[in-house]
Design a protein around this motif. Sequence first.
Motif: not given
Length: 465
Positions: A405-432
């Motif tokens: 439950x922490x992936x999106x909150x970490x991505x948001x925190x990184x955004x506000x610090x000017x840090x570009x990060x990708x979470x695993x969710x964006x690489x997951x097949x929608x039908x997986x």
Amino acid sequence: MAEPWATFGIDLHLEPAGPGLRRGLTDALREAVRSGRLAPGTRLPSSRALAADLGIARNTVADAYADLVAEGWLTARQGSGTRVGERRVVPPAGTAPRPREPRESARLAYDLRPGRPDLASFPRAEWLKAARRALTAAPSHALDYGDPRGRPELRAALAGYLSRSRGVRADPERVVVCGGFAHGLKLLGSVLRARGATTVAVESYGLDVHRQILAASGLRTMPLPFDRLGTDPGEPAGADAVLLTPAHQFPMGMPLHRDRRAAVVDWARRTGGLVLEDDYDGEFRYDRQPVGALQGLDPDRVVHLGTTSKSLAPGLRLAWMVLPPGLAQEVAAAKGGIDTCGVLDQLTLAEFLTSGAYDRHVRATRLRYRRRRDALVAATTARAPEARVTGIAAGLHVLLRLPPGTEQSVIQAAHWRGLALHGLTRYTHPCAQAAPLDALVVGYGTPPDHAWSGALDALCAVLPG
């Protein structure tokens, strides 16, 4: 003998209109400057050259220039010629405003997105030397429209390199050079669809752009199962082909299990299917022996795809396919009747490979990336114990597993610090069917050396714990 103005002038498109040549020329020049078609500082042709190009008297051009200098549209200085004056350009009415850069790009301090090398480490001096040697040795006909498979010098160099370093069974006649992996996949997709294929099995975790390319070719994608051993190609029922990253699964980080390597090749032999092997970062191995290319198990059923995008730079747009005999002809035909990749870069890469410069560069960058990976693992282990690092034995990225439950909150925190990060969710097949997993896919190739410690501090600052 050619007149000096004919060879030393510059081209300028103008269409004088209205009463009188002088007024028409003056109006045309003024409008070209006002609209921004002639940018501030642009040097204009000499009055003699422009008069000859337009077929009018030289004095007419000189008078028009003088009028516009007096109005401030142009400047004229001894030794500098006549230039467009510095002024704000007003775009024509109805012109759409230039789109602004995304907010995150403007605020970007550090970039830890995966799939990118350190562009500052591109071997400019060695590449330039190779380019000079290649261009000097190239026959004139090499600059003509070429073989759609690519320059023979590069195909021969690739065949030798891939055989030696990756265990690929390569024949130059079966190598096709393409403009990046995406271009190669697009060509394969069109050939598969023309053959009657309808479905390609892909990994549950992977790049969505690859699925989009296949979909654009009219092919459906179906996700393969994923378990503790990684991707399980098994028996992909209904699939005509399988797209895999067997040497280093992207983004999870493990190689395809040896039993599954054999199984997917057996499937291809029995069914007539095709295995598409994406060997995107095969050069970078740190804690284990290199995993040989899957293509070596059966060159008639496996297509090997490689690229310089990770080892050198994505901007080169150079990649290759080693294809089964019949498929090589079809892919070359799909590519078109002539070569569509830049000849000079192909010749340079061929020289870079055969001279040993490519091996030296890869070995040097491999050492640099290993040091970065070691620093990343040590820092996250010490400063963010709730994040577990996996997939570290190869490549240019690691997987950081996070508390549920922490992936999106970490991505948001990184955004506000000017840090570009990708979470695993964006690489997951929608039908997986895989269970949800919170994780970050952290690339450590992109930051230049001077920014690496800062990027690491910014990452640790946003991780749980």
